[in-house]
Design a protein around this motif. Structure first.
Motif, PDB file in Angstrom:
ATOM      1  N   SER A  93     -51.283  53.132  25.413  1.00 24.57           N
ATOM      2  CA  SER A  93     -50.927  54.500  25.823  1.00 24.57           C
ATOM      3  C   SER A  93     -49.845  54.506  26.902  1.00 24.57           C
ATOM      4  CB  SER A  93     -52.168  55.250  26.314  1.00 24.57           C
ATOM      5  OG  SER A  93     -52.585  54.779  27.563  1.00 24.57           O
ATOM      6  N   HIS A  94     -49.675  53.395  27.605  1.00 24.53           N
ATOM      7  CA  HIS A  94     -48.619  53.278  28.622  1.00 24.53           C
ATOM      8  C   HIS A  94     -47.305  52.722  28.052  1.00 24.53           C
ATOM      9  CE1 HIS A  94     -51.885  53.895  31.451  1.00 24.53           C
ATOM     10  NE2 HIS A  94     -50.965  54.140  32.369  1.00 24.53           N
ATOM     11  N   ALA A  95     -47.354  52.205  26.851  1.00 26.11           N
ATOM     12  CA  ALA A  95     -46.155  51.597  26.252  1.00 26.11           C
ATOM     13  C   ALA A  95     -45.115  52.658  25.944  1.00 26.11           C
ATOM     14  CB  ALA A  95     -46.534  50.836  24.993  1.00 26.11           C
ATOM     15  N   ARG A  96     -43.856  52.285  26.167  1.00 26.76           N
ATOM     16  CA  ARG A  96     -42.760  53.202  25.862  1.00 26.76           C
ATOM     17  C   ARG A  96     -42.261  52.964  24.456  1.00 26.76           C
ATOM     18  NH1 ARG A  96     -38.619  52.135  30.157  1.00 26.76           N
ATOM     19  NH2 ARG A  96     -39.806  50.348  30.706  1.00 26.76           N
TER      20      ARG A  96
ATOM     21  N   VAL B 231     -43.701  44.487  29.392  1.00 28.13           N
ATOM     22  CA  VAL B 231     -45.010  43.860  29.271  1.00 28.13           C
ATOM     23  C   VAL B 231     -45.976  44.696  30.102  1.00 28.13           C
ATOM     24  CG1 VAL B 231     -46.398  41.790  29.646  1.00 28.13           C
ATOM     25  CG2 VAL B 231     -43.985  41.567  29.000  1.00 28.13           C
ATOM     26  N   ILE B 232     -46.955  45.289  29.436  1.00 34.26           N
ATOM     27  CA  ILE B 232     -47.970  46.070  30.113  1.00 34.26           C
ATOM     28  C   ILE B 232     -49.191  45.182  30.288  1.00 34.26           C
ATOM     29  CG2 ILE B 232     -49.477  48.095  30.015  1.00 34.26           C
ATOM     30  CD1 ILE B 232     -46.393  48.172  27.957  1.00 34.26           C
ATOM     31  N   ILE B 233     -49.583  44.980  31.534  1.00 32.49           N
ATOM     32  CA  ILE B 233     -50.685  44.092  31.879  1.00 32.49           C
ATOM     33  C   ILE B 233     -51.836  44.975  32.357  1.00 32.49           C
ATOM     34  CG2 ILE B 233     -51.408  42.168  33.339  1.00 32.49           C
ATOM     35  CD1 ILE B 233     -48.270  41.786  33.810  1.00 32.49           C
ATOM     36  N   VAL B 234     -52.950  44.969  31.637  1.00 33.66           N
ATOM     37  CA  VAL B 234     -54.082  45.828  31.976  1.00 33.66           C
ATOM     38  C   VAL B 234     -55.191  44.972  32.588  1.00 33.66           C
ATOM     39  CG1 VAL B 234     -55.754  47.507  31.130  1.00 33.66           C
ATOM     40  CG2 VAL B 234     -53.491  47.352  30.053  1.00 33.66           C
ATOM     41  N   ASN B 235     -55.523  45.286  33.837  1.00 34.82           N
ATOM     42  CA  ASN B 235     -56.635  44.606  34.493  1.00 34.82           C
ATOM     43  C   ASN B 235     -57.929  45.284  34.069  1.00 34.82           C
ATOM     44  OD1 ASN B 235     -58.184  42.983  36.230  1.00 34.82           O
ATOM     45  ND2 ASN B 235     -58.096  44.548  37.807  1.00 34.82           N
ATOM     46  N   ASP B 236     -58.763  44.561  33.342  1.00 35.79           N
ATOM     47  CA  ASP B 236     -60.023  45.096  32.822  1.00 35.79           C
ATOM     48  C   ASP B 236     -61.178  44.734  33.756  1.00 35.79           C
ATOM     49  OD1 ASP B 236     -61.768  46.376  31.122  1.00 35.79           O
ATOM     50  OD2 ASP B 236     -61.932  44.699  29.722  1.00 35.79           O
ATOM     51  N   GLY B 237     -61.008  45.048  35.041  1.00 34.26           N
ATOM     52  CA  GLY B 237     -62.060  44.789  36.010  1.00 34.26           C
ATOM     53  C   GLY B 237     -62.294  43.320  36.285  1.00 34.26           C
ATOM     54  N   SER B 238     -61.255  42.532  36.252  1.00 30.30           N
ATOM     55  CA  SER B 238     -61.387  41.093  36.460  1.00 30.30           C
ATOM     56  C   SER B 238     -61.956  40.799  37.851  1.00 30.30           C
ATOM     57  CB  SER B 238     -60.030  40.413  36.300  1.00 30.30           C
ATOM     58  OG  SER B 238     -60.174  39.015  36.369  1.00 30.30           O
ATOM     59  N   PRO B 239     -62.952  39.906  37.930  1.00 23.27           N
ATOM     60  CA  PRO B 239     -63.571  39.601  39.218  1.00 23.27           C
ATOM     61  C   PRO B 239     -62.754  38.648  40.089  1.00 23.27           C
ATOM     62  CG  PRO B 239     -64.659  38.355  37.494  1.00 23.27           C
ATOM     63  CD  PRO B 239     -63.658  39.258  36.823  1.00 23.27           C
ATOM     64  N   ASP B 240     -61.712  38.026  39.528  1.00 18.97           N
ATOM     65  CA  ASP B 240     -60.889  37.103  40.319  1.00 18.97           C
ATOM     66  C   ASP B 240     -59.661  37.844  40.852  1.00 18.97           C
ATOM     67  OD1 ASP B 240     -59.266  37.334  38.104  1.00 18.97           O
ATOM     68  OD2 ASP B 240     -59.493  35.272  37.446  1.00 18.97           O
TER      69      ASP B 240
END
Length: 85
Positions: free
Chosen positions: A82-85, A37-46
């Protein structure tokens, strides 16, 4: 890798732990232990990225990618792919 799941974080702190627990349960049903599971933080303010990092420290299936700012969900998803294997 049999299954790769990409998800983004933005204002997700209240529910990220439950979301990942449910997603992990389904991933195990589909792919046993052969998933990521690739979790991408898109600049979350929390503090969602801190929660995700803590969860990833406990589960090697989780990978956190932290973007420097909010680039929008499409860029965040493409980064995750792009990070997924």
């Amino acid at each position: 890798m049999k299954l790769s799941i990409v998800t983004t974080l933005y204002c997700s702190a209240p529910y990220i732990a439950e979301y990942l627990a449910r997603m992990t349960a389904v991933a195990r049903q589909i792919a046993n232990e052969d998933y990521e599971v690739i979790i991408v933080n898109d600049g979350s303010p929390d503090n969602a990225v801190e929660i995700a990092r803590d969860l990833a420290a406990e589960d090697h299936h989780l990978c956190v990618v932290d973007l420097t700012r909010n680039f929008g969900h499409l860029t965040a998803m493409m980064t995750g792919l792009s990070h997924a294997r």
